[in-house]
Design a protein around this motif. Structure first.
Motif, PDB file in Angstrom:
ATOM      1  N   THR A   9       0.828  -1.211   0.000  1.00 58.92           N
ATOM      2  CA  THR A   9       0.000   0.000   0.000  1.00 58.92           C
ATOM      3  C   THR A   9       0.859   1.256   0.000  1.00 58.92           C
ATOM      4  O   THR A   9       0.477   2.264  -0.561  1.00 58.92           O
ATOM      5  CB  THR A   9      -0.959   0.050   1.217  1.00 58.92           C
ATOM      6  OG1 THR A   9      -0.176   0.078   2.413  1.00 58.92           O
ATOM      7  CG2 THR A   9      -1.882  -1.144   1.224  1.00 58.92           C
ATOM      8  N   LEU A  12       1.563   2.363  -3.370  1.00 54.62           N
ATOM      9  CA  LEU A  12       0.399   2.629  -4.216  1.00 54.62           C
ATOM     10  C   LEU A  12       0.334   4.100  -4.636  1.00 54.62           C
ATOM     11  O   LEU A  12       0.567   5.003  -3.833  1.00 54.62           O
ATOM     12  CB  LEU A  12      -0.872   2.255  -3.427  1.00 54.62           C
ATOM     13  CG  LEU A  12      -2.148   2.031  -4.231  1.00 54.62           C
ATOM     14  CD1 LEU A  12      -1.980   0.862  -5.203  1.00 54.62           C
ATOM     15  CD2 LEU A  12      -3.303   1.773  -3.275  1.00 54.62           C
ATOM     16  N   LEU A 117      -7.903   2.197  -5.251  1.00 55.18           N
ATOM     17  CA  LEU A 117      -8.020   1.089  -4.294  1.00 55.18           C
ATOM     18  C   LEU A 117      -8.736  -0.088  -4.937  1.00 55.18           C
ATOM     19  O   LEU A 117      -8.343  -1.253  -4.753  1.00 55.18           O
ATOM     20  CB  LEU A 117      -8.765   1.556  -3.044  1.00 55.18           C
ATOM     21  CG  LEU A 117      -8.005   2.583  -2.177  1.00 55.18           C
ATOM     22  CD1 LEU A 117      -8.898   3.090  -1.042  1.00 55.18           C
ATOM     23  CD2 LEU A 117      -6.726   1.964  -1.603  1.00 55.18           C
ATOM     24  N   ILE A 122      -7.512  -3.352  -2.919  1.00 57.92           N
ATOM     25  CA  ILE A 122      -7.137  -3.081  -1.528  1.00 57.92           C
ATOM     26  C   ILE A 122      -8.369  -2.695  -0.716  1.00 57.92           C
ATOM     27  O   ILE A 122      -9.153  -1.825  -1.126  1.00 57.92           O
ATOM     28  CB  ILE A 122      -6.094  -1.944  -1.466  1.00 57.92           C
ATOM     29  CG1 ILE A 122      -4.796  -2.410  -2.148  1.00 57.92           C
ATOM     30  CG2 ILE A 122      -5.840  -1.508  -0.020  1.00 57.92           C
ATOM     31  CD1 ILE A 122      -3.782  -1.325  -2.338  1.00 57.92           C
ATOM     32  N   THR A 124      -9.893  -1.600   3.294  1.00 52.71           N
ATOM     33  CA  THR A 124      -9.457  -0.883   4.502  1.00 52.71           C
ATOM     34  C   THR A 124     -10.280  -1.382   5.675  1.00 52.71           C
ATOM     35  O   THR A 124     -11.390  -1.892   5.505  1.00 52.71           O
ATOM     36  CB  THR A 124      -9.665   0.637   4.347  1.00 52.71           C
ATOM     37  OG1 THR A 124     -11.026   0.870   3.954  1.00 52.71           O
ATOM     38  CG2 THR A 124      -8.727   1.203   3.298  1.00 52.71           C
ATOM     39  N   LEU A 413      -5.195   5.795   3.707  1.00 51.15           N
ATOM     40  CA  LEU A 413      -4.762   4.440   4.083  1.00 51.15           C
ATOM     41  C   LEU A 413      -4.236   4.414   5.518  1.00 51.15           C
ATOM     42  O   LEU A 413      -4.500   3.486   6.283  1.00 51.15           O
ATOM     43  CB  LEU A 413      -3.699   3.930   3.108  1.00 51.15           C
ATOM     44  CG  LEU A 413      -4.236   3.529   1.719  1.00 51.15           C
ATOM     45  CD1 LEU A 413      -3.090   3.236   0.754  1.00 51.15           C
ATOM     46  CD2 LEU A 413      -5.175   2.310   1.831  1.00 51.15           C
TER      47      LEU A 413
END
Lengths: 417, 417
Positions: A9, A12, A117, A122, A124, A413
């Motif tokens: 991440t 990213l 995302l 990804i 969270t 993030l």
């Protein structure tokens, strides 16, 4: 959604080209020949961009809600739905001769965060919430930033719904006209933290060659009306030492204002924006001058100290020049400090991305300043050309917009886990 | 008439009480409730006071003529009629809200001089001529002081006759309406010297406790239009050191104007009478300011030096503050020095009367300033309360008016022999 490792991440990045294309795609809603946008809040054009925004969010898998003041909320679920969402966004309305970036960047970079995302698969821990606040600009309905103020509890929904534009249309009527009077009660939706990306609307980042402004808070403001009473007399027959020239009193005071603000620098500013000689004539020594004074600083104590010094200067000048120099404070708004944790998250994100940065204070008002009264909040600034905003020539680079989106992504993030 | 001895004429005094009564008697023509006079040139009220003046002069044995612009000339013969007359007088017209002394004092003190000489049975070598100039004030017809300017050759009679007031009436029609278009050609009547008694219209004599101003001349005047181009910017987001605040440029320049005028004191004056911020707003740093500058001094060389220093200051301030500060001279009138011999006669007269006095320069324009271009000329000033003129509250004391009439009398006796 799958949880990825911190290292993945941290690497990213948002898709800067896609963000840039999105900014220009939506600029057609109210686009002006000079390359700006005329998209007053709750206008037909605002309705069009809202529709586009809802469809784009839904296409990104977000669930879009609308509150009773038209604010749009696009939710991306988190792994722990008991956590309040980490929110980010800004506004899609513009000044009548606004630019393509003020507000727009914060909302569309938020959309880019969601898309990035999604693309990376990804998830969270906390949910993510992208917000488009109604009427940040205040050009059509006063006050500015009214929806975020109502969210924070500064106004009731009914108070805001009853506000009228110059044509007599109420906010309620304007919402109904474009179908954006939503069902959600204002302020009911929980928000765990709020981050707003925005162009600086000032010259500091550009001048210092910094890409990211880590915004520590909003300035406090004090407004004054001033009046100088000297004595009107004949410009030909009144010797210099006998004059009580109100313009010279103003001149000394204006320079004292500058001196005092500089002494409290670098963040303190003070401005005499209006100054009028009463009954002016080319061959008459000015007898009376009226003026305004705008004073700002991120700390209340500095505002207090500056006011005391300004009053002292006014008394000294008035006494020495045999005139009265009266200052009347007509408004004061206390500084808005942002949340240390959220500010630190922004700073760490910028650092992790290797972007040049500086701590900065917002000179203008933003929805984030209202949110800060209720929710841990911070902002991210990126440079704009020559510090110009509220103008069709408002400009920011693709690179800086992308960098801002990257910082927003990394901040979110960090906050959402 | 008999020639008296110098000692007896040196002891001669005007009748101050009679002069005071005359001033108040004529103040009823156009008298206002607030104790002032509204007697615009060539109005019905002006016609009434002219009729009164002609009758009073004729009652004093004077021969009254009128020129083609309405100026009244009342002649007292001299022992040597080949000599050009010694003339004195002023004007009986007033501002719309004028006072009882501006102009009036000079004419009625002249009448008092004639009456005093008659009462004492004193003759003069040269004839004496009392003059009431048409339209000194310029409130109804522009330019001000037009009849004396035409006398001096600055305008033709036809040019002046064709001037119109706000209602479209010409000077010719206005003269005909009150029967004061006279037969004499303007400028044909010879004048050997001219002396004008007037209230100071400034504060110097009163402040210094002096009774008589021995007027050495009229100031030269230069008028400028100025423009400052800084840069308009946001009062909240523009740091102090980055501003190009046009009002601060004006402030420094205004203080430089004061400093330069003081350095060329005591007679130099300079005034920024009008100053306007373009598109002013309480929370915008002023980008542009337009202003006027009025600069006066009795010497051309001083006007030149001040202008050079002002331009230097403008360039220095503009350079340092990163703005342009442009000065454009739109008018210049050279100083009018009065005749040394006539000035000396006034001074000797005041000295002989034991009156406190100072040399002074006229800051305002007067018919005498026009006459000075053609005829040896000087003026006598007496104090007026607080330096106020062109106002119904204009005020002078009976004692000062009498002293002025005494000086006029003694000056005329010195000049006429």
């Amino acid at each position: 959604m799958s949880q990825t490792s911190p290292s993945s991440t941290h690497n990213l990045r948002a898709d800067g080209a896609r963000l840039w294309a999105t900014i220009h795609e939506t600029a057609r809603f109210g686009g002006t020949p000079k390359g700006g946008i005329n998209r007053l809040t709750l206008s037909a054009e605002d309705g069009q961009v809202r529709d586009w925004f809802r469809e784009a969010c839904e296409a990104a898998g977000l669930t879009v809600g609308v509150d009773a003041l038209g604010t749009q909320y696009a939710l991306r679920p988190g792994q722990d739905m008991s956590l309040p969402p980490v929110a980010f966004g800004s506004h899609l309305d513009t000044q009548p001769t606004g630019g393509k970036f003020d507000g727009v960047l914060g909302v569309l970079a938020g959309l880019e965060v969601m898309r990035t995302l999604n693309d990376a698969g990804i998830g969270t821990r906390a949910p993510l919430l992208l917000v488009n606040w109604t009427n940040e600009e205040g050009s059509r309905f006063a006050p500015a930033m009214m929806a975020s103020a109502a969210y924070a509890g500064d106004f009731t929904t009914d108070e805001i719904l009853a506000k009228r534009d110059a044509a007599g249309t109420t906010v309620a009527e304007a919402l109904d006209a474009i179908g954006y009077r939503g069902g959600e009660a204002v302020g009911e939706r929980a928000i765990g933290a709020f981050v707003e990306l925005h162009i600086e609307q000032g010259p500091i980042l550009e001048a210092e060659g910094k890409t990211i402004g880590v915004v520590e808070g909003g300035q406090g403001i004090a407004w004054f009306d001033g009046r100088i009473e000297g004595f009107e007399s004949h410009a030909g027959t009144t010797p210099m030492p006998r004059r009580r020239d109100a313009l010279l009193g103003l001149s000394e005071f204006a320079l004292a204002v500058e001196r005092i603000a500089l002494a409290h620098g670098p963040s303190a500013v003070a401005t005499i924006g209006e100054a009028t000689i009463l009954a002016p004539s080319r061959n008459v020594v000015p007898g009376q001058v009226a003026f305004t004074l705008d004073m700002r600083d991120p700390r209340s104590a500095t505002l207090d100290a500056m006011e005391a010094e300004l009053r002292e200067a006014a008394a000294e000048i008035g006494g020495r020049r045999r005139m009265t120099l009266a200052l009347s404070r007509i408004w004061r708004k206390e500084p808005v400090p942002f949340d240390a944790g959220v500010v630190a998250a922004v700073e760490a994100a910028a650092e992790g991305l290797g972007l040049s940065r500086r701590r900065i204070v917002s000179g203008a008002g933003h929805d984030a300043c209202n949110l800060a009264g209720r929710v841990p909040t911070a902002m991210i600034f990126v440079p704009c050309k020559d510090g110009v905003s509220h103008n069709e020539s408002e400009s920011a680079t693709q690179g800086d917009c992308a960098a801002g989106a990257d910082v927003l992504l990394q901040t979110v993030l960090r906050l959402a886990g």
